[in-house]
Design an enzyme around this catalytic site. Structure first.
Site, PDB file in Angstrom:
ATOM      1  N   CYS A   1       4.182   1.994  -0.434  1.00  0.00           N
ATOM      2  CA  CYS A   1       4.119   3.325  -0.909  1.00  0.00           C
ATOM      3  C   CYS A   1       3.680   4.089   0.282  1.00  0.00           C
ATOM      4  CB  CYS A   1       3.061   3.360  -2.053  1.00  0.00           C
ATOM      5  SG  CYS A   1       2.936   2.157  -3.284  1.00  0.00           S
TER       6      CYS A   1
HETATM    7  N1  GLN Z   1       1.070  -3.462  -4.303  1.00  0.00           N
HETATM    8  C1  GLN Z   1       0.946  -2.155  -4.764  1.00  0.00           C
HETATM    9  C2  GLN Z   1       1.844  -1.834  -6.054  1.00  0.00           C
HETATM   10  O1  GLN Z   1       2.833  -2.742  -6.381  1.00  0.00           O
HETATM   11  C3  GLN Z   1       1.216  -0.899  -3.856  1.00  0.00           C
HETATM   12  C4  GLN Z   1       2.696  -0.889  -3.404  1.00  0.00           C
HETATM   13  C5  GLN Z   1       2.861  -0.273  -2.267  1.00  0.00           C
HETATM   14  O2  GLN Z   1       2.176   0.107  -1.230  1.00  0.00           O
HETATM   15  N2  GLN Z   1       4.373  -0.192  -1.970  1.00  0.00           N
HETATM   16  O3  GLN Z   1       1.669  -1.037  -6.907  1.00  0.00           O
END
Ligand code: GLN
Length: 249
Positions: free
Chosen positions: A2
């Site tokens: 994210c």
């Molecule tokens: N692992 C977390 C989720 O799936 C954060 C994902 C991310 O940083 N892409 O929400």
């Protein structure tokens, strides 16, 4: 992985940071420039912000992509706030979908976001989950690695840790058990604590306004400063301090 952003300072419209700049979080949802894990951030988004005189933040979160939400840009244009956390999500394998899994997570005055992934989620993290009392595990906001990391941070905060101590101790706890990327953002509306642990993190002073912390710059201004990996940023009204986090292999 994210992308996320936090701001602390004089009142401004969230859209000035999240929508208007050429490479704002809004655009980062389909065209991030520095993202190394995942491609688009279309698995939900969220904005948490504080109204003057109210220490409990409000949240606006949705399960779908930010570009598909006609109301978001309008809201972000007309709100005013002194502090916010926003995120666009690219879900990692094994993590639940839906609005509840979109950052920011919240409790009392706190807003929290995790940019990263914890290896072994969910099946191999029993030892990590055992750090929490069962009642706090049942309170997980979503069945995701990020919600577990948030529960660990909140546990520390409730025990009296400062925001910086809570993030540093949680990174150390998780890193002891498994490998993880742990770029964390935490605010109570008066300060921001953030970690760079496995992905990019920047901060920038906005003269006369305040400070932004973000996964990546939203424009090409030269005043963005990149935090080194394995560091803890603390932002207060007086400025930014950066500390090294121990335990990086
Ligand atoms: N692992 C977390 C989720 O799936 C954060 C994902 C991310 O940083 N892409 O929400």
């Amino acid at each position: 992985m994210c992308r996320h952003l936090a701001y602390l300072g004089e009142p401004l419209a969230p859209g000035e940071l999240l929508v208007a700049p050429p490479h704002a979080l809004y655009r980062q949802s389909w065209a991030p420039r520095e993202q190394r894990h995942g491609t688009v951030n279309a698995d939900g988004f969220g904005l948490g912000w504080y109204a003057d005189g109210d220490e409990t933040p409000a949240r606006y979160r949705r399960a779908g992509p930010i570009w598909a939400d006609a109301a978001f840009a309008d809201l972000a244009r007309v709100l005013r706030t002194r502090a916010l956390v926003a995120a666009v999500r690219s879900a990692t394998p094994g993590c639940a979908d839906g609005e509840a899994a979109a950052a920011p997570f919240a409790a009392g005055p706190w807003l929290f976001s995790h940019n990263g992934a914890v290896a072994g989620w969910p099946g191999e993290l029993g030892a990590l989950a055992a750090l929490l009392p069962p009642a706090e595990l049942l309170e997980l906001e979503a069945r995701t690695d990020s919600a577990l990391v948030w529960a660990l941070v909140l546990h520390r905060l409730r025990a009296g840790a400062t925001p910086g101590e809570a993030l540093a101790a949680t990174v150390a706890d998780v890193a002891k058990h498994t490998s993880a990327r742990l770029n964390l953002l935490l605010t109570d509306g008066r300060s921001i604590a953030a970690t760079a642990w496995g992905d990019t993190l920047y901060h920038r002073a906005l003269p006369g306004l305040g400070t932004v912390v973000a996964s990546e710059p939203y424009d090409d201004e030269p005043s963005w400063q990149r935090a080194e990996d394995a560091s803890l940023l603390l932002v207060e009204a007086s400025g930014v301090t950066v500390q090294r986090l121990p335990g990086r292999d």
